[in-house]
Design an enzyme around this catalytic site. Structure first.
Site, PDB file in Angstrom:
ATOM      1  N   PRO A  45       0.854  -1.190   0.000  1.00 38.21           N
ATOM      2  CA  PRO A  45       0.000   0.000   0.000  1.00 38.21           C
ATOM      3  C   PRO A  45       0.889   1.239   0.000  1.00 38.21           C
ATOM      4  O   PRO A  45       1.809   1.339   0.810  1.00 38.21           O
ATOM      5  CB  PRO A  45      -0.768  -0.129   1.320  1.00 38.21           C
ATOM      6  CG  PRO A  45       0.144  -0.910   2.211  1.00 38.21           C
ATOM      7  CD  PRO A  45       0.912  -1.849   1.306  1.00 38.21           C
ATOM      8  N   CYS A  71       2.120   3.911   8.419  1.00 37.00           N
ATOM      9  CA  CYS A  71       2.189   5.201   7.729  1.00 37.00           C
ATOM     10  C   CYS A  71       2.934   6.232   8.581  1.00 37.00           C
ATOM     11  O   CYS A  71       2.561   6.474   9.732  1.00 37.00           O
ATOM     12  CB  CYS A  71       0.782   5.712   7.421  1.00 37.00           C
ATOM     13  SG  CYS A  71       0.781   7.297   6.544  1.00 37.00           S
TER      14      CYS A  71
END
Length: 324
Positions: free
Chosen positions: A8, A99
């Site tokens: 991702p 993230c």
């Protein structure tokens, strides 16, 4: 056969780029950009916006399964949204604890939670209880916020919380995307968890892939920006990775895919944003393709679609005619 997964990548690998990259060579599965969960139950359209593949069996047109990633910090809300997502029959559900983006971290999301293994465990337990057993449930984590002091605790927390697989991006939040990746920590985490662990971070070519597996001890590797910069990397790895890359032949094969990418971007975003998406991909392709360097230089200052279209056409990229 070792598994190769497509990472991702927020702001980079959306459904458009996933479609193109998985067309070149099959990944064992891909993971979407994150769906942010922040206090409310999202409607099905929110998940389909990030993962339109959900309308097609949760796979790209080439058959690569697409798992959907969730990001949030509230266990109950994450569980409710995971249950909603599970009703759409995704190929898998993944949790984002990797993230490093400041905006995400300021709102208690992503890698910022790695100082709180107890919270990671609570989130994993809640989501595990909400997701049917037949849907793969995994997580992606970094090594910590500023150091690796709690890396093992975080890995244990997620595994004991019920994930059936763990991807470890071998850098801390503070490291961002700066080399090196500390692949040895992937192996240390794998030693203390009872689930398969996948290595991720700083794999740009076949030699990086071999060294990553050797240093980490991991069989499986998730590719990120390296796969965007070299769409043929997966194919060469699967073919043995011994023959040198024929960049001219690969570029010729890439031209129609750049054209498809461009048309899909034009169909998805406002015209004023489309050139930026093309430049973003070309900017990474420059690492491996001299032709991309030339093309990037020509479109770099362009902001209107017809002008970009003409330049692409002059380089042999098949494009649809766009009115001036």
């Amino acid at each position: 056969m070792p598994r190769l997964l497509l990472a991702p990548m927020e702001g980079l690998a959306d459904d458009v780029l996933r479609e193109v990259l998985t067309r070149v060579a099959g990944y064992d599965h891909a993971v979407t950009e994150f769906v942010r969960v922040s206090g409310s139950l999202l409607p099905p359209r929110a998940f389909r916006r990030i993962a339109p593949e959900l309308r097609a069996g949760s796979a790209t047109s080439s058959g690569t399964p697409v798992r959907v990633q969730l990001l949030g910090s509230d266990p109950a809300c994450m569980a409710d949204n995971a249950a909603q997502l599970a009703g759409l029959n995704p190929a898998g559900i993944d949790l984002n604890f990797g993230c490093p983006a400041p905006m995400v971290n300021r709102h208690r999301g992503g890698a910022a939670l790695l100082d709180e293994p107890e919270l990671l465990h609570a989130i994993a337990c809640a989501v595990r209880a909400a997701v049917p057993a037949h849907i793969p449930f995994t997580a992606k984590m970094r090594l910590g916020v500023v150091d690796t002091a709690r890396a093992l605790d975080c890995g244990r927390a997620l595994a004991e919380g019920g994930v059936v697989g763990l991807v470890v991006h071998a850098r801390t939040k503070t490291d961002g995307y700066r080399p090196p990746a500390h692949w040895e920590w992937v192996g240390r985490i794998a030693d203390v968890v009872g689930v398969p662990v996948v290595a991720n971070g700083e794999v740009w070519d076949e030699e990086d892939w071999r060294r990553c597996r050797s240093v980490s001890g991991a069989t499986d590797v998730m590719l990120g920006r390296g796969a965007v910069a070299d769409p043929f990397l997966v194919r060469r790895i699967r073919q043995g990775g011994e023959a040198p890359a024929d960049r001219d032949a690969e570029w010729a094969e890439l031209l129609p895919l750049i054209g498809e990418f461009w048309q899909r971007v034009l169909a998805k975003v406002e015209a004023r944003h489309a050139p930026g998406r093309l430049k973003q991909w070309l900017g990474l392709l420059r690492r491996n393709f001299p032709q991309a360097e030339i093309l990037y230089a020509e479109v770099r200052a362009m902001k209107d679609v017809p002008a970009v279209n003409r330049v692409l056409g002059s380089h042999g990229v098949p494009v649809l005619k766009v009115a001036a």
